[in-house]
Design a protein around this motif. Structure first.
Motif, mmCIF file in Angstrom:
data_model
loop_
_atom_site.group_PDB
_atom_site.id
_atom_site.type_symbol
_atom_site.label_atom_id
_atom_site.label_comp_id
_atom_site.label_asym_id
_atom_site.label_seq_id
_atom_site.Cartn_x
_atom_site.Cartn_y
_atom_site.Cartn_z
ATOM 1 N N PHE A 1 -3.817 -6.546 7.575
ATOM 2 C CA PHE A 1 -3.469 -5.237 8.139
ATOM 3 C C PHE A 1 -2.213 -4.695 7.464
ATOM 4 C CE2 PHE A 1 -6.347 -6.722 11.312
ATOM 5 C CZ PHE A 1 -6.882 -5.581 11.902
ATOM 6 N N ALA A 2 -2.325 -3.475 6.954
ATOM 7 C CA ALA A 2 -1.201 -2.811 6.300
ATOM 8 C C ALA A 2 -1.489 -1.319 6.250
ATOM 9 C CB ALA A 2 -0.990 -3.355 4.886
ATOM 10 N N PRO A 3 -0.451 -0.491 6.200
ATOM 11 C CA PRO A 3 -0.682 0.952 6.120
ATOM 12 C C PRO A 3 -1.110 1.381 4.731
ATOM 13 C CG PRO A 3 1.663 0.483 6.097
ATOM 14 C CD PRO A 3 0.982 -0.825 6.329
ATOM 15 N N ILE A 4 -1.691 2.552 4.650
ATOM 16 C CA ILE A 4 -1.980 3.211 3.385
ATOM 17 C C ILE A 4 -0.934 4.302 3.176
ATOM 18 C CG2 ILE A 4 -4.450 2.728 3.393
ATOM 19 C CD1 ILE A 4 -4.863 5.565 4.567
ATOM 20 N N SER B 1 -1.234 0.622 10.599
ATOM 21 C CA SER B 1 -1.682 -0.573 9.888
ATOM 22 C C SER B 1 -3.191 -0.712 10.069
ATOM 23 C CB SER B 1 -0.964 -1.819 10.419
ATOM 24 O OG SER B 1 0.386 -1.819 10.017
ATOM 25 N N LEU B 2 -3.905 -0.737 8.944
ATOM 26 C CA LEU B 2 -5.361 -0.779 8.920
ATOM 27 C C LEU B 2 -5.817 -2.035 8.195
ATOM 28 C CD1 LEU B 2 -5.674 2.897 7.718
ATOM 29 C CD2 LEU B 2 -6.152 2.119 10.056
ATOM 30 N N LEU B 3 -7.036 -2.447 8.478
ATOM 31 C CA LEU B 3 -7.548 -3.667 7.855
ATOM 32 C C LEU B 3 -8.001 -3.403 6.424
ATOM 33 C CD1 LEU B 3 -8.310 -6.665 8.147
ATOM 34 C CD2 LEU B 3 -10.590 -5.898 8.863
ATOM 35 N N HIS B 4 -7.524 -4.256 5.514
ATOM 36 C CA HIS B 4 -7.962 -4.272 4.119
ATOM 37 C C HIS B 4 -8.653 -5.599 3.872
ATOM 38 C CE1 HIS B 4 -5.280 -0.820 3.024
ATOM 39 N NE2 HIS B 4 -4.617 -1.289 4.085
ATOM 40 N N MET C 1 -12.439 -1.201 11.928
ATOM 41 C CA MET C 1 -12.266 -2.575 12.406
ATOM 42 C C MET C 1 -10.958 -2.750 13.172
ATOM 43 S SD MET C 1 -14.891 -4.410 11.766
ATOM 44 C CE MET C 1 -14.220 -6.053 12.028
ATOM 45 N N GLY C 2 -11.038 -3.580 14.234
ATOM 46 C CA GLY C 2 -9.857 -3.895 15.029
ATOM 47 C C GLY C 2 -10.210 -4.359 16.424
ATOM 48 N N GLU C 3 -11.451 -4.073 16.847
ATOM 49 C CA GLU C 3 -11.893 -4.488 18.180
ATOM 50 C C GLU C 3 -13.278 -5.129 18.158
ATOM 51 O OE1 GLU C 3 -9.508 -1.121 20.815
ATOM 52 O OE2 GLU C 3 -11.633 -0.831 20.419
ATOM 53 N N ASP C 4 -13.829 -5.340 16.991
ATOM 54 C CA ASP C 4 -15.184 -5.869 16.858
ATOM 55 C C ASP C 4 -15.147 -7.398 16.894
ATOM 56 O OD1 ASP C 4 -17.745 -6.664 15.995
ATOM 57 O OD2 ASP C 4 -17.972 -4.876 14.760
ATOM 58 N N PRO C 5 -15.863 -8.032 17.841
ATOM 59 C CA PRO C 5 -15.845 -9.495 17.904
ATOM 60 C C PRO C 5 -16.399 -10.165 16.661
ATOM 61 C CG PRO C 5 -17.527 -8.592 19.370
ATOM 62 C CD PRO C 5 -16.685 -7.441 18.916
ATOM 63 N N ARG C 6 -17.158 -9.429 15.850
ATOM 64 C CA ARG C 6 -17.686 -10.006 14.615
ATOM 65 C C ARG C 6 -16.601 -10.303 13.595
ATOM 66 N NH1 ARG C 6 -22.368 -5.591 13.758
ATOM 67 N NH2 ARG C 6 -20.610 -4.322 14.471
ATOM 68 N N PHE C 7 -15.379 -9.860 13.856
ATOM 69 C CA PHE C 7 -14.269 -10.203 12.968
ATOM 70 C C PHE C 7 -14.115 -11.717 12.854
ATOM 71 C CE2 PHE C 7 -9.592 -10.615 12.114
ATOM 72 C CZ PHE C 7 -9.621 -10.073 10.833
ATOM 73 N N LEU D 1 -4.240 -13.552 10.319
ATOM 74 C CA LEU D 1 -5.160 -12.420 10.408
ATOM 75 C C LEU D 1 -5.621 -12.194 11.837
ATOM 76 C CD1 LEU D 1 -7.227 -13.128 7.184
ATOM 77 C CD2 LEU D 1 -5.687 -11.195 7.553
ATOM 78 N N ARG D 2 -5.915 -13.268 12.550
ATOM 79 C CA ARG D 2 -6.329 -13.134 13.947
ATOM 80 C C ARG D 2 -5.204 -12.556 14.803
ATOM 81 N NH1 ARG D 2 -10.183 -11.916 16.965
ATOM 82 N NH2 ARG D 2 -11.593 -13.513 16.130
ATOM 83 N N ALA D 3 -3.972 -13.030 14.591
ATOM 84 C CA ALA D 3 -2.839 -12.517 15.368
ATOM 85 C C ALA D 3 -2.605 -11.034 15.084
ATOM 86 C CB ALA D 3 -1.586 -13.330 15.055
ATOM 87 N N ASP D 4 -2.691 -10.641 13.816
ATOM 88 C CA ASP D 4 -2.507 -9.231 13.471
ATOM 89 C C ASP D 4 -3.641 -8.379 14.029
ATOM 90 O OD1 ASP D 4 -0.168 -9.796 12.165
ATOM 91 O OD2 ASP D 4 -1.012 -9.688 10.142
ATOM 92 N N HIS D 5 -4.846 -8.919 14.001
ATOM 93 C CA HIS D 5 -5.990 -8.215 14.582
ATOM 94 C C HIS D 5 -5.769 -7.956 16.067
ATOM 95 C CE1 HIS D 5 -10.000 -8.071 16.501
ATOM 96 N NE2 HIS D 5 -10.383 -7.427 15.419
ATOM 97 N N ASP D 6 -5.316 -8.957 16.778
ATOM 98 C CA ASP D 6 -5.099 -8.803 18.218
ATOM 99 C C ASP D 6 -3.953 -7.841 18.518
ATOM 100 O OD1 ASP D 6 -7.157 -10.591 18.538
ATOM 101 O OD2 ASP D 6 -5.865 -12.307 18.994
ATOM 102 N N ARG D 7 -2.950 -7.829 17.641
ATOM 103 C CA ARG D 7 -1.759 -7.009 17.873
ATOM 104 C C ARG D 7 -1.940 -5.564 17.409
ATOM 105 N NH1 ARG D 7 2.758 -6.335 14.426
ATOM 106 N NH2 ARG D 7 1.841 -7.879 13.023
ATOM 107 N N LEU D 8 -2.645 -5.369 16.299
ATOM 108 C CA LEU D 8 -2.705 -4.060 15.660
ATOM 109 C C LEU D 8 -4.072 -3.389 15.736
ATOM 110 C CD1 LEU D 8 -0.827 -5.151 12.408
ATOM 111 C CD2 LEU D 8 0.151 -3.832 14.286
ATOM 112 N N GLY D 9 -5.077 -4.151 16.135
ATOM 113 C CA GLY D 9 -6.448 -3.659 16.028
ATOM 114 C C GLY D 9 -6.758 -2.427 16.852
ATOM 115 N N SER D 10 -6.288 -2.376 18.088
ATOM 116 C CA SER D 10 -6.628 -1.241 18.948
ATOM 117 C C SER D 10 -6.075 0.071 18.402
ATOM 118 C CB SER D 10 -6.116 -1.488 20.364
ATOM 119 O OG SER D 10 -6.820 -2.547 20.971
ATOM 120 N N ALA D 11 -4.853 0.047 17.902
ATOM 121 C CA ALA D 11 -4.272 1.261 17.323
ATOM 122 C C ALA D 11 -5.021 1.672 16.059
ATOM 123 C CB ALA D 11 -2.789 1.040 17.013
ATOM 124 N N ALA D 12 -5.453 0.686 15.267
ATOM 125 C CA ALA D 12 -6.202 0.985 14.047
ATOM 126 C C ALA D 12 -7.524 1.666 14.381
ATOM 127 C CB ALA D 12 -6.447 -0.296 13.256
#
Length: 235
Positions: free
Chosen positions: A113-116, A134-137, A178-184, A204-215
């Motif tokens: 997860f990082a911004p563009i 911060s978005l998933l790359h 991506m950010g809330e999909d359990p398939r992650f 990656l899992r920690a960042d997903h849980d922390r940043l995913g909803s906003a993404a």
């Protein structure tokens, strides 16, 4: 009712957070897998919206994945007809290839997860909703900017993170769906790829849980605005 078709290259890379704004915009939601028997013969001009998702394969791996050539041809026909088309990650690379650009391995694997950084054109596009988020790359390939394309976003290692042509074509190298999909969880199983990118599944899992909803919220806002400005083929 308008029809949206999601093209999946692997079952764990679907529309994810994008499904909600697609349905809210009035589209009947469908999907097709490249492994489906009907994929080689389906009509690329038929759906009102086509969304081409990501996948672990490279666009240049055509001998290993013979469906790639047909998908590029179909995308080229659709783009030439001006039909609304969105590509994400590998989908953006396939669109670039359909427009005649070279797709090739990039300088590093960009994973996490990082911004563009938005270009001037990007700040005046629906991507403005992604500014500072911060978005998933998750990629290691890149492409040359297609002729006539307007570059919208970049990162330090990849100058072509997003582009558009007119109002009907949008290509994004990153994953704002991506950010809330359990398939992650299935993405995190590719330990070798993650290690080669210099990170690990725990991070990656920690960042997903922390940043995913906003993404996902930002990605949905971006997509809703893009869908709202598409040409109305029902006039």
């Amino acid at each position: 009712m308008k029809r949206a078709l999601i093209v999946r290259h692997t079952p764990f890379e679907g529309a994810a957070g994008f499904r909600l704004p697609i349905e809210q915009a009035g589209y009947d939601f469908h999907r097709i897998n490249v492994s489906d028997p009907e994929f080689p013969a389906f009509d690329w001009l038929d759906p009102d919206l086509v969304v081409v998702m990501g996948g672990p394969m490279g666009v240049y791996e055509r001998e290993a994945h013979p469906w790639i050539d047909g998908e590029i041809i179909g995308l080229a026909l659709r783009i030439a007809a001006g039909r609304p088309t969105l590509g994400v990650c590998m989908g953006s690379q396939l669109i670039a290839a359909a427009l005649g650009s070279k797709v090739y391995p990039g300088p590093v694997k960009e994973v996490g997860f990082a911004p563009i950084t938005l270009t001037g054109a990007g700040r005046n596009s629906p991507l403005r909703h992604l500014d500072g988020v911060s978005l998933l790359h998750w990629h290691g390939d890149t492409f040359d900017l297609p002729p006539g394309a307007e570059r919208l976003a970049e990162t330090g290692n990849y100058s072509n993170q997003g582009f558009r042509i007119g109002d009907s074509l949008l290509a994004l190298q990153f994953h704002p769906e991506m950010g809330e999909d359990p398939r992650f969880a299935e993405w995190l199983e590719d330990a070798d790829y993650i290690r080669a990118a210099g990170t690990d599944a725990t991070t990656l899992r920690a960042d997903h849980d922390r940043l995913g909803s906003a993404a996902v919220a930002a990605g949905r806002a971006m997509l809703a605005e893009w869908l709202a400005q598409l040409p109305d083929y029902y006039d």
